[in-house]
Scaffold this active site. Sequence first.
Site, short mmCIF file in Angstrom:
data_model
loop_
_atom_site.label_atom_id
_atom_site.label_comp_id
_atom_site.label_asym_id
_atom_site.label_seq_id
_atom_site.Cartn_x
_atom_site.Cartn_y
_atom_site.Cartn_z
N GLU A 300 0.82 -1.21 0.00
CA GLU A 300 0.00 0.00 0.00
C GLU A 300 0.85 1.26 0.00
O GLU A 300 0.60 2.21 0.75
CB GLU A 300 -0.96 -0.01 1.21
CG GLU A 300 -1.91 -1.19 1.17
CD GLU A 300 -2.97 -1.19 2.27
OE1 GLU A 300 -2.68 -0.68 3.37
OE2 GLU A 300 -4.06 -1.72 2.02
N ASP A 373 -8.26 -9.19 4.08
CA ASP A 373 -8.04 -8.07 5.00
C ASP A 373 -9.08 -7.98 6.11
O ASP A 373 -10.01 -7.21 6.00
CB ASP A 373 -8.06 -6.75 4.21
CG ASP A 373 -7.50 -5.60 5.02
OD1 ASP A 373 -6.98 -5.84 6.10
OD2 ASP A 373 -7.60 -4.45 4.55
N GLU A 401 -12.38 -2.33 11.95
CA GLU A 401 -12.43 -1.50 10.74
C GLU A 401 -13.56 -1.90 9.80
O GLU A 401 -14.26 -1.04 9.27
CB GLU A 401 -11.08 -1.63 10.03
CG GLU A 401 -11.02 -0.94 8.69
CD GLU A 401 -9.66 -1.13 8.01
OE1 GLU A 401 -8.75 -1.69 8.63
OE2 GLU A 401 -9.54 -0.73 6.84
O1 GCW Z 1 -7.07 -3.00 6.62
C1 GCW Z 1 -6.14 -2.26 5.90
C2 GCW Z 1 -6.39 -0.84 6.27
C3 GCW Z 1 -5.19 0.04 6.09
C4 GCW Z 1 -4.02 -0.62 6.81
C5 GCW Z 1 -3.77 -1.96 6.16
C6 GCW Z 1 -2.61 -2.73 6.77
C7 GCW Z 1 -2.17 0.20 8.01
O2 GCW Z 1 -7.46 -0.37 5.52
O3 GCW Z 1 -5.49 1.30 6.63
O4 GCW Z 1 -2.89 0.19 6.83
O5 GCW Z 1 -4.90 -2.75 6.31
O6 GCW Z 1 -2.88 -3.66 7.51
O7 GCW Z 1 -1.46 -2.43 6.51
#
Ligand code: GCW
Length: 698
Positions: A300, A373, A401
């Site tokens: 990311e 995720d 989240e």
């Molecule tokens: O779940 C996702 C989140 C990001 C996060 C990423 C990660 C820290 O949306 O905000 O960034 O995972 O775990 O690296």
Amino acid sequence: MIMGRGLVNRLLALFVALVALALPCAAQAEDGYQLWLRYAPLQGEALARLEAFDPHVQFASDVNNDVISGTAFQELRRGLKSLLGHPLSKSGNGGSIVLVCAYAPPEEGAQFKVFARSARQIEISAAGSNGCLYGAFALLRALSLGADLTKIDLDEHPAMPLRMLDNWDDPNGYVLRGYSGRSIYDWWKLPGHLDPRLIDYARANASIGINGVVVNSVNASPLFLTDRYIPKLKRVADAWRPYGIRLYITARFSAPKDVGGLPTADPLDPAVQAWWKARTDALYAAIPDFGGFLVKANSEGEPGPQDYHRTHAEGANTLARAVGKRGVVIWRAFVYSAEDKTDRAKQAYNEFVPLDGKFDANVILQVKNGPIDFQPREPFHPLFGAMPHTRLMFEGQITKEYLGQATHLVYLAPLWKEVLDARTGPDGTVAQVIAPTGMAGVANTGSDRDWSGSHFNQANWYAFGRLAWDPNLSSEQIAREWAAQTFSRDPAFLTKVVPMMIESRQAVVDYMTPLGLAHQMATGHHYGPGPWICDLARPEWNPCYYARADKAGIGVDRTASGSNALAQYAPSVAAQWTDPKATDEAYLLWFHHVPWDFRTQSGRPLWDQLVQRYDRGVANVDAMARTWASLQPYVDPERFADTADYLRIQSQEARWWRDASLAYWQSVNGLPLPAGTRPPEHSLDYYKALAFPEAPGN
Ligand code: GCW
């Protein structure tokens, strides 16, 4: 005027009586700050038993009393006093609780025994003082739950050495994916001032067996690697040492360039290696028990070794050599790239399995529970069981989240248990794979009075620690322990609240992403529904990528005819998910693209079953709200009302999720709703137009 003694005494008695009258009310309103450590005064038989024992706490004379056993001693006195409802008697003629603890580093010596040597003497003994601390908390927990002191017989050891929390906090006080206020770390005031809340945080963590905390976000600021931060970090580490908690930081991979003045961060460049070594030495000089680094690399947009055409192993090993035997480097496996067009669910496995055996001994690979995720439900990550020569650690997300954040009541133990208990192949479970290493949870803590954004979110913090201590504990037992300590020991309360907590996880799955769907949350804030979103440049940032709904059907084909992500699992595991007809409906649309009229195991066509699941989710949230309403007599007004409000929000939003999702699926499949189904309240356009610029995460 001179008052007679009698009058003074009478006035005093009147004053005491008035205070006593006022007290129950004052004590009733609770803001949640005390978490599960309220040690509410015992009553009835349990109180009589403890009174009769008349406990006092002492050290065995011949042992080394370090700071951690000192904490155990203080905690016992504090807890016993609170459970008794009065100070411990000073005479010392009562029963004794004796601490027998030696010193060992936080990863060792944690096993403890708590038992009655005689009717008048309880012993807490451990190979390390941290074991004594865990024993003290275990004893207080047992007493809080009504155990008879003289019958206590505990013999416990942690299932894994590293039991950690990862804070995603930035130096400016922002908490990424945080729904409970601002950061609890005030780096600006440190090292001059340490907020006592950081000590309360360490105490709460120690009470559930947590022994390591990463203080900053994985999207790391390089500031933490500057000289200016060393005294700040040291002040925190010093405050946590008495609680057996080691401090870790995330390291930004490009720090040698960002703050080190070097032209490169290439991990094979000798100047870069020397920089990491010098930085690490400086940290250890200030904090001898510094835990090590956590790294998010080439994920990311974060920098990493691939920026220099080096592998993740080459990157990790450079940091690991700087740390040496003093600590660990925890490298995250959460990678997926813009260039890679393969199924996102496959990418981490493809990246890391070829590196198995190439990481240094003090490198740990931290793997999220599922391959995408932190969704309401995912199958376990296929890396578990696929890297026998690498130390793997489990990463769960305590902050919800993708599960309704602060306002939805979702108890996460069943989610983590599902993964921990999953068999990775013929040889064992995820819990067994990670047992030599550990678990990390992305913390849900912040500056809110209740710490976690809601009272029930505290249960997830508690459950995470308890599961890292012992993944064999059942979700029910953990919920019961937590609810009894946090709210009320009354069996009438517990028999209702525990099932409500247990069912909350399936409820959120049903109203957000039923039947194996995932990632239908609107992009950015990840709060409400956004299944229609399909126009973002990176395909895997679109919810539509995870449902693949079209006129013909819905779901992602991850079998051999599709992405074949299924082949990343051991054959015995993959076999259960190969045939859509035989696949557990919980994972149906995760692994299969099936027609809308596909006959599910329920006998219903898929479309009907999907609608039924959304409805079931909504109904279960309504049921949770009713259950909670019936529990008013057992809960103080403040926490009762907060929770009732949030359940009302959750009821409305479960409907929002259901209605928006059904409106969208109907726009795709053109099917009528099954007979008797309530139509969505608004048009699809209405749901699409909703915008939340102020939502956390936007
Ligand atoms: O779940 C996702 C989140 C990001 C996060 C990423 C990660 C820290 O949306 O905000 O960034 O995972 O775990 O690296």
